[in-house]
Design an enzyme around this catalytic site. Structure first.
Site: not given
Length: 316
Positions: A255, A26, A264
């Protein structure tokens, strides 16, 4: 030749076991410039589950205008549910509002998440809401999800710094997080969205939540490695007693609304780190590395994970 793994040297005072909350499918893929085919996403999820990751967040039911990379959320979850049954229905999905929740309920999914901001500017850019009014938007979504028997996770972004506002006061983050917990979220993921956190800051924020009556067992930490501090910050979180860490296979993600946010924390880097400390996690490192190498071939670029690069080039 023996498999390359770190020597296990436990550190006193750290948790015995950690839950890795995998967000690559995701949070990782939502920031990709190219659209990833649905069947590739499905195989990505299957491989992550097969590698032993206990939680794999699969997608987001966000409007395709805002995140076109996840426009196939319903198709993806329908296919996974047909193949995996209850295993797929237990995969968490992000639901930004009641429309997203409706889609999750229609598919019989059991775990959802909402995504809030700790700052005014990011709430406006990401949610088109004020810092205060975002909670009014979340309230009916969370209430309906709980009434339907679903678990709800709350994300709070910009917990350690905001590219427009700079430093974010600890009490501001705690207030935002407490409001999500008070609405009924079972867990709160504290996001270092632009990767500016440092170890002392991590410990201070966890302590601030505990001082406000939030048990550390309800907290998760979500780090980005923008300044190379992610694992140092995990170590600080472990010292503070936090036992859930978000990570993304291969270090995918960023993001879409904060351009300074790079990848990440890589799942493989986290697994290597935890393994060396003797902390149980249940994840097959080689399997995750293989999955990230496979996904990198579909994305057309190598993984930024140091552990993926090292192990992909070394014999098992």
């Amino acid at each position: 030749m023996t498999e390359t793994l770190p020597m296990v040297v436990p550190e006193p005072g750290l948790p015995e076991r950690v839950t890795i909350y995998e967000v690559g499918a995701r949070d990782g893929l939502q920031n990709e410039a190219a659209l990833v085919p649905t069947e590739v996403k499905a195989e990505f999820v299957r491989r992550l589950l097969a590698a032993g990751l206990p939680v794999v967040e699969a997608t987001s039911f966000v409007h395709p205008k805002w995140v076109p990379q996840l426009a196939d959320a319903a198709e993806l979850m329908t296919g996974l549910t047909a193949e995996l049954g209850d295993t797929a229905r237990a995969l968490p999905v992000l639901v930004p509002n009641e429309r997203g929740l409706d889609r999750a309920l229609e598919l019989g999914l059991r775990h959802v998440a909402v995504f809030a901001s700790a700052t005014e500017t990011f709430a406006a850019k990401n949610l088109n809401r004020t810092l205060d009014s975002q909670f009014a938007m979340f309230e009916p979504t969370i209430t309906r999800a709980l009434d339907a028997g679903l678990d709800v996770r709350g994300y709070v972004s910009m917990c350690f710094g905001d590219p427009w506002e700079g430093s974010v006061p600890l009490e501001q983050v705690v207030t935002a997080g407490r409001r999500l917990l008070d609405l009924g979220c079972h867990q709160l993921s504290l996001g270092d969205t632009i990767g500016v956190a440092t170890a002392g800051h991590v410990r201070a924020l966890v302590a601030a939540f505990e001082a406000a009556g939030v048990d550390r067992s309800r907290l998760a930490l979500h780090f980005h490695d923008t300044y190379g501090q992610a694992l140092t910050n995990v170590h600080a979180g472990l010292q503070a007693g936090v036992t859930t860490y978000d990570a993304s296979a291969g270090g995918l993600g960023g993001c879409p609304y904060a351009k300074s946010a790079t990848g990440n924390l890589a799942t493989e880097d986290l697994v290597w780190f935890l393994t060396g400390l003797g902390i149980e996690h249940g994840v097959d490192l080689r399997a995750v590395v293989g999955t990230s190498v496979w996904m990198a071939s579909h994305l057309g670029r190598p993984s930024p994970s140091a552990v993926v690069r090292a192990l992909a080039e070394s014999p098992a």
